[in-house]
Design a protein around this motif. Structure first.
Motif, PDB file in Angstrom:
ATOM      1  N   ASN A 125      43.414  12.163 -26.045  1.00  0.00           N
ATOM      2  CA  ASN A 125      42.886  11.235 -25.035  1.00  0.00           C
ATOM      3  C   ASN A 125      42.708  11.916 -23.687  1.00  0.00           C
ATOM      4  OD1 ASN A 125      42.706   9.122 -26.827  1.00  0.00           O
ATOM      5  ND2 ASN A 125      44.695   8.256 -26.292  1.00  0.00           N
ATOM      6  N   LYS A 126      43.651  12.767 -23.310  1.00  0.00           N
ATOM      7  CA  LYS A 126      43.529  13.498 -22.048  1.00  0.00           C
ATOM      8  C   LYS A 126      42.340  14.452 -22.096  1.00  0.00           C
ATOM      9  CE  LYS A 126      48.254  13.324 -20.371  1.00  0.00           C
ATOM     10  NZ  LYS A 126      49.435  14.099 -19.969  1.00  0.00           N
ATOM     11  N   ARG A 127      42.134  15.098 -23.230  1.00  0.00           N
ATOM     12  CA  ARG A 127      41.017  16.023 -23.382  1.00  0.00           C
ATOM     13  C   ARG A 127      39.689  15.267 -23.286  1.00  0.00           C
ATOM     14  NH1 ARG A 127      41.873  18.735 -28.441  1.00  0.00           N
ATOM     15  NH2 ARG A 127      43.560  19.752 -27.322  1.00  0.00           N
ATOM     16  N   ILE A 128      39.612  14.121 -23.927  1.00  0.00           N
ATOM     17  CA  ILE A 128      38.393  13.302 -23.882  1.00  0.00           C
ATOM     18  C   ILE A 128      38.108  12.853 -22.451  1.00  0.00           C
ATOM     19  CG2 ILE A 128      37.419  11.072 -24.578  1.00  0.00           C
ATOM     20  CD1 ILE A 128      38.866  11.501 -27.290  1.00  0.00           C
ATOM     21  N   LYS A 129      39.157  12.414 -21.762  1.00  0.00           N
ATOM     22  CA  LYS A 129      38.997  11.956 -20.380  1.00  0.00           C
ATOM     23  C   LYS A 129      38.550  13.105 -19.481  1.00  0.00           C
ATOM     24  CE  LYS A 129      41.443   9.587 -16.685  1.00  0.00           C
ATOM     25  NZ  LYS A 129      42.707   9.012 -16.235  1.00  0.00           N
ATOM     26  N   ARG A 185      31.549  15.884 -17.359  1.00  0.00           N
ATOM     27  CA  ARG A 185      30.146  15.497 -17.557  1.00  0.00           C
ATOM     28  C   ARG A 185      29.624  14.692 -16.368  1.00  0.00           C
ATOM     29  NH1 ARG A 185      31.122  12.733 -22.224  1.00  0.00           N
ATOM     30  NH2 ARG A 185      32.392  14.164 -23.381  1.00  0.00           N
ATOM     31  N   VAL A 186      30.468  13.823 -15.828  1.00  0.00           N
ATOM     32  CA  VAL A 186      30.065  13.024 -14.664  1.00  0.00           C
ATOM     33  C   VAL A 186      29.826  13.934 -13.465  1.00  0.00           C
ATOM     34  CG1 VAL A 186      30.899  11.330 -12.986  1.00  0.00           C
ATOM     35  CG2 VAL A 186      31.154  10.891 -15.414  1.00  0.00           C
ATOM     36  N   GLU A 187      30.669  14.933 -13.297  1.00  0.00           N
ATOM     37  CA  GLU A 187      30.511  15.854 -12.176  1.00  0.00           C
ATOM     38  C   GLU A 187      29.236  16.695 -12.325  1.00  0.00           C
ATOM     39  OE1 GLU A 187      32.943  19.482 -10.063  1.00  0.00           O
ATOM     40  OE2 GLU A 187      34.068  17.916 -11.079  1.00  0.00           O
ATOM     41  N   VAL A 188      28.963  17.157 -13.532  1.00  0.00           N
ATOM     42  CA  VAL A 188      27.739  17.915 -13.784  1.00  0.00           C
ATOM     43  C   VAL A 188      26.522  17.045 -13.498  1.00  0.00           C
ATOM     44  CG1 VAL A 188      26.333  18.974 -15.610  1.00  0.00           C
ATOM     45  CG2 VAL A 188      28.756  19.537 -15.418  1.00  0.00           C
ATOM     46  N   PHE A 189      26.568  15.783 -13.948  1.00  0.00           N
ATOM     47  CA  PHE A 189      25.463  14.856 -13.695  1.00  0.00           C
ATOM     48  C   PHE A 189      25.254  14.668 -12.196  1.00  0.00           C
ATOM     49  CE2 PHE A 189      24.253  10.400 -12.800  1.00  0.00           C
ATOM     50  CZ  PHE A 189      22.950  10.465 -13.239  1.00  0.00           C
ATOM     51  N   ARG A 190      26.324  14.490 -11.482  1.00  0.00           N
ATOM     52  CA  ARG A 190      26.234  14.292 -10.033  1.00  0.00           C
ATOM     53  C   ARG A 190      25.595  15.505  -9.355  1.00  0.00           C
ATOM     54  NH1 ARG A 190      31.676  13.758  -8.433  1.00  0.00           N
ATOM     55  NH2 ARG A 190      31.740  12.145 -10.006  1.00  0.00           N
ATOM     56  N   ASP A 191      25.992  16.707  -9.785  1.00  0.00           N
ATOM     57  CA  ASP A 191      25.430  17.924  -9.202  1.00  0.00           C
ATOM     58  C   ASP A 191      23.945  18.072  -9.536  1.00  0.00           C
ATOM     59  OD1 ASP A 191      27.945  18.500  -8.187  1.00  0.00           O
ATOM     60  OD2 ASP A 191      28.439  19.954  -9.758  1.00  0.00           O
ATOM     61  N   LEU A 192      23.592  17.819 -10.792  1.00  0.00           N
ATOM     62  CA  LEU A 192      22.191  17.924 -11.190  1.00  0.00           C
ATOM     63  C   LEU A 192      21.325  16.884 -10.484  1.00  0.00           C
ATOM     64  CD1 LEU A 192      22.547  18.600 -15.019  1.00  0.00           C
ATOM     65  CD2 LEU A 192      21.717  20.196 -13.283  1.00  0.00           C
TER      66      LEU A 192
END
Length: 110
Positions: free
Chosen positions: A10-14, A20-27
């Protein structure tokens, strides 16, 4: 023992989701910057990368439509406007759709 494995999983998934959210924000910020600089072709490349990561929102869809419009591809621009309007109500998308109609010579529709 399985409880510990579940917690670790669960920690790995989180952690992966946060990355992914951070990459999306940067892109997304990069795409916005490219549009402000009027580099529409490179912005479309960034949009393709965003779409490949399966993380997209109405702003990105609108910017994609704007890029296609500015490069003269009215058909793809209209498809992206349709996507924007499917996921939400956007007055700027409707204005761009009117500009696409006028650009195609359909003034009545615009």
């Amino acid at each position: 023992m399985s409880r510990i494995k579940n917690k670790i999983a669960n920690k790995r998934i989180k952690k992966d989701a946060e990355a992914r959210v951070e990459v999306f924000r940067d892109l997304k910020a990069e795409m916005q910057q490219l549009i402000e600089e009027e580099d529409y072709v490179t912005a479309m490349d960034v949009m393709a990368e965003i779409a490949a990561n399966k993380k997209i929102d109405t702003d990105v869809m609108y910017w994609g439509a704007m890029c296609y419009f500015r490069t003269g591809d009215y058909n793809r621009a209209a498809k992206w406007i349709d996507n924007v309007l499917t996921y939400g109500d956007s007055s700027r998308a409707k204005i761009l759709l009117a500009a696409i109609c006028i650009g195609e010579g359909r003034k009545e529709d615009g």
